[in-house]
Design a protein around this motif. Structure first.
Motif, short mmCIF file in Angstrom:
data_model
loop_
_atom_site.label_atom_id
_atom_site.label_comp_id
_atom_site.label_asym_id
_atom_site.label_seq_id
_atom_site.Cartn_x
_atom_site.Cartn_y
_atom_site.Cartn_z
N VAL A 273 0.87 -1.18 0.00
CA VAL A 273 0.00 0.00 0.00
C VAL A 273 0.91 1.23 0.00
O VAL A 273 1.77 1.39 0.87
N PHE A 274 0.73 2.08 -0.98
CA PHE A 274 1.57 3.28 -1.13
C PHE A 274 0.86 4.48 -0.51
O PHE A 274 -0.26 4.82 -0.90
N LYS A 275 1.52 5.11 0.47
CA LYS A 275 0.87 6.18 1.25
C LYS A 275 1.48 7.54 0.95
O LYS A 275 2.65 7.65 0.58
N SER A 276 0.66 8.57 1.15
CA SER A 276 1.12 9.94 0.89
C SER A 276 0.37 10.94 1.75
O SER A 276 -0.83 10.78 2.01
N SER A 277 1.08 11.98 2.18
CA SER A 277 0.46 13.09 2.92
C SER A 277 -0.38 13.95 1.99
O SER A 277 -1.10 14.85 2.46
N CYS A 278 -0.28 13.70 0.68
CA CYS A 278 -1.05 14.47 -0.30
C CYS A 278 -2.46 13.92 -0.46
O CYS A 278 -3.28 14.50 -1.19
N LEU A 279 -2.74 12.78 0.18
CA LEU A 279 -4.06 12.15 0.06
C LEU A 279 -4.83 12.31 1.37
O LEU A 279 -4.22 12.38 2.45
N PRO A 280 -6.16 12.35 1.31
CA PRO A 280 -6.95 12.46 2.55
C PRO A 280 -6.61 11.30 3.50
O PRO A 280 -6.39 10.17 3.07
N LYS A 281 -6.58 11.61 4.81
CA LYS A 281 -6.16 10.63 5.81
C LYS A 281 -6.89 9.29 5.69
O LYS A 281 -6.28 8.23 5.78
N LYS A 282 -8.20 9.35 5.54
CA LYS A 282 -8.99 8.12 5.56
C LYS A 282 -9.19 7.52 4.17
O LYS A 282 -9.92 6.54 4.00
N PHE A 283 -8.52 8.09 3.20
CA PHE A 283 -8.67 7.60 1.82
C PHE A 283 -7.87 6.32 1.62
O PHE A 283 -6.72 6.20 2.02
N ARG A 284 -8.49 5.33 0.99
CA ARG A 284 -7.78 4.12 0.57
C ARG A 284 -8.52 3.57 -0.64
O ARG A 284 -9.74 3.40 -0.61
N ASP A 285 -7.77 3.31 -1.71
CA ASP A 285 -8.42 2.85 -2.93
C ASP A 285 -7.39 2.20 -3.85
O ASP A 285 -6.19 2.25 -3.58
N LYS A 286 -7.88 1.64 -4.94
CA LYS A 286 -7.00 1.12 -5.98
C LYS A 286 -6.95 2.15 -7.11
O LYS A 286 -7.95 2.79 -7.42
N LYS A 372 -7.83 21.51 3.59
CA LYS A 372 -9.24 21.31 3.93
C LYS A 372 -9.74 19.93 3.49
O LYS A 372 -10.94 19.70 3.41
N MET A 373 -8.78 19.03 3.17
CA MET A 373 -9.17 17.71 2.64
C MET A 373 -10.09 16.95 3.58
O MET A 373 -11.02 16.27 3.15
N ILE A 379 -13.26 16.90 -5.18
CA ILE A 379 -13.96 16.05 -6.16
C ILE A 379 -13.08 14.87 -6.59
O ILE A 379 -13.57 13.82 -6.95
N SER A 380 -11.77 15.05 -6.55
CA SER A 380 -10.83 13.95 -6.80
C SER A 380 -9.90 13.86 -5.60
O SER A 380 -9.38 14.87 -5.13
N SER A 381 -9.70 12.65 -5.10
CA SER A 381 -8.81 12.47 -3.95
C SER A 381 -7.37 12.85 -4.28
O SER A 381 -6.57 13.09 -3.38
N PHE A 382 -7.04 12.91 -5.56
CA PHE A 382 -5.68 13.27 -5.98
C PHE A 382 -5.52 14.76 -6.26
O PHE A 382 -4.45 15.20 -6.67
#
Length: 434
Positions: A273-286, A372-373, A379-382
């Motif tokens: 699983v590749f993680k980043s501070s640029c993504l919302p904390k609770k976000f997880r997806d393929k 504010k994520m 609209i896009s998690s990215f």
């Protein structure tokens, strides 16, 4: 009978000049224009007997395959032709998304060729060249997989009723991609004429690579390049344009996501699983790119936000992107592809009109989205990662000032801003790019 004919001819001409944007095209209308297409040239032919001709250019990008069907009017053979119309359509994913099933890639090209058959009059098919140029998506693939895809496309072209030139299917090198995009935009803005003094620069952000091309005003800009492949020369109208140009493979928006996540070239994709501070904390997806699927997430127990995200994307840019000696404030830069798309997604510009933006506007909006994520999911998690990367690429990469104004555009005079038009002009006029 005379009355009826006098009404019919203006009606046919009117139908011919209606702007058939891809969102508005209906099959019945395409059938209608196709059926009358063979008689239109004789009705609309200028008094000097200029020749009407067509060309089909495929842009096989990393995130989609696009077809451009151009209608040209050629007057004086020494001059570049006038562009009368463009029919544009695209399909996702790109050819590289079918790396393990090249027959499916061929099917997408076959589907897009139907657009060409609807647009080009049947009598002109055998005289109309069809060409495909692949970009970073195939450059990033293993050579044997890329070759298998190209061979499948070649079969589709060979079976088609169109003119198939030598070397009709190939991977374009990055330098040509930047120079041809520069030709496209300067042709459409009227700057590509004899004795041109003023031109515009281009910034193209694709999925796999990014390009910068402009005509320097200072000799030191050319003299201070790291290696010679930052210089592209274009011979036209008995003049040589010496352009600053470079294509960065791996710095397109989607490839930059992978690099930011530490997933570029990584193994064990099925369990990592590749993680980043640029993504919302609770976000997880393929997430899928280039035919591979990655598991991605935010840091559920860590921090997120603009500052941490900027540090992550800075590693993708720092020491990789060369800063030209000169980025004159007086030079106008057109920015398109993902620059435009993300500016629209972020609410910075209108999705049809585009608009002028300062570099600082990308930075301000990136901060707002990233910080504010949690409260306001974008609209896009990215979107936080993408906007931060664009900000970093422009500022710490190319070295633009925050006050630099960019012209964000998708179309110039109703024609898609991309290298495809430049490649078509080069095919017909051998513009001598070296």
């Amino acid at each position: 009978m005379k009355m009826k004919l006098s009404v019919l001819i203006p009606l046919l001409v009117l139908l011919a000049i209606i702007d058939l944007s891809q969102a508005q095209v209906k099959t019945s209308l395409l059938d209608l224009t196709n059926s009358i297409g063979s008689i239109l040239p004789s009705l609309s032919r200028p008094a000097n007997h200029s020749r009407i001709f067509y060309a089909v250019m495929f842009d096989a990008g990393s995130t989609g395959t696009r077809i451009h069907v151009y209608t040209f009017i050629q007057g004086d053979s020494a001059e570049l032709p006038l562009l009368d119309n463009e029919m544009f359509h695209s399909i996702k994913p790109g050819l590289s998304g079918y790396a393990d099933s090249p027959e499916m890639a061929a099917h997408t090209v076959r589907m897009l060729l139907k657009v060409a058959k609807k647009t080009v009059p049947r009598l002109e098919w055998k005289r109309t060249p069809v060409v495909l140029r692949a970009t970073a998506g195939l450059r990033l693939l293993a050579a044997e997989k890329a070759q298998a895809l190209l061979e499948q496309v070649q079969h589709v072209f060979d079976e088609s009723p169109f003119l198939v030139p030598d070397n009709s299917v190939s991977i374009m090198n990055g330098t040509n991609e930047g120079v041809l995009a520069w030709i496209s935009v300067n042709f459409l803005t009227g700057h590509l004429k004899a004795q041109t003094k003023k031109t515009v620069g281009i910034l193209d952000l694709g999925g796999g690579s990014t390009q910068i091309t402009f005509l320097p005003k200072l000799r030191k800009t050319i003299g201070s390049v790291p290696v010679d492949d930052y210089i592209g020369r274009l011979d036209i109208f008995n003049s040589t344009f010496e352009l600053y140009t470079h294509s960065y493979l791996g710095n397109g928006l989607m490839a930059a996501r992978l690099a930011t996540l530490g997933a570029l070239g990584a193994e064990g994709l099925e369990w990592r699983v590749f993680k980043s501070s640029c993504l919302p904390k609770k976000f997880r997806d393929k997430w899928t790119f280039g035919g591979l699927t990655y598991q991605v997430s935010g840091h559920p127990d860590g921090y997120s936000g603009y500052k941490l995200c900027y540090q992550e994307v800075l590693k993708v840019v720092k020491g990789i992107i060369h800063q030209p000696y000169e980025l004159e404030d007086s030079s106008v830069f057109y920015a398109f592809s993902y620059y435009f798309d993300r500016a629209v997604d972020a609410g910075l510009i209108d999705g049809v009109q585009g608009g002028l933006l300062e570099v600082r506007h990308f930075k301000k909006r990136a901060k707002e989205v990233c910080n504010k994520m949690t409260k306001n999911p974008p609209i896009s998690s990215f979107l936080c990662m993408d906007m931060t990367y664009i900000t970093c690429l422009l500022k710490d990469g190319f070295g633009f000032k925050e006050s630099t104004v960019l012209q964000l555009t998708k179309k110039v005079n109703n024609v898609e801003a991309s290298w495809a038009l430049g490649a078509t002009l080069d095919h017909f006029h051998n513009l001598k790019i070296h």
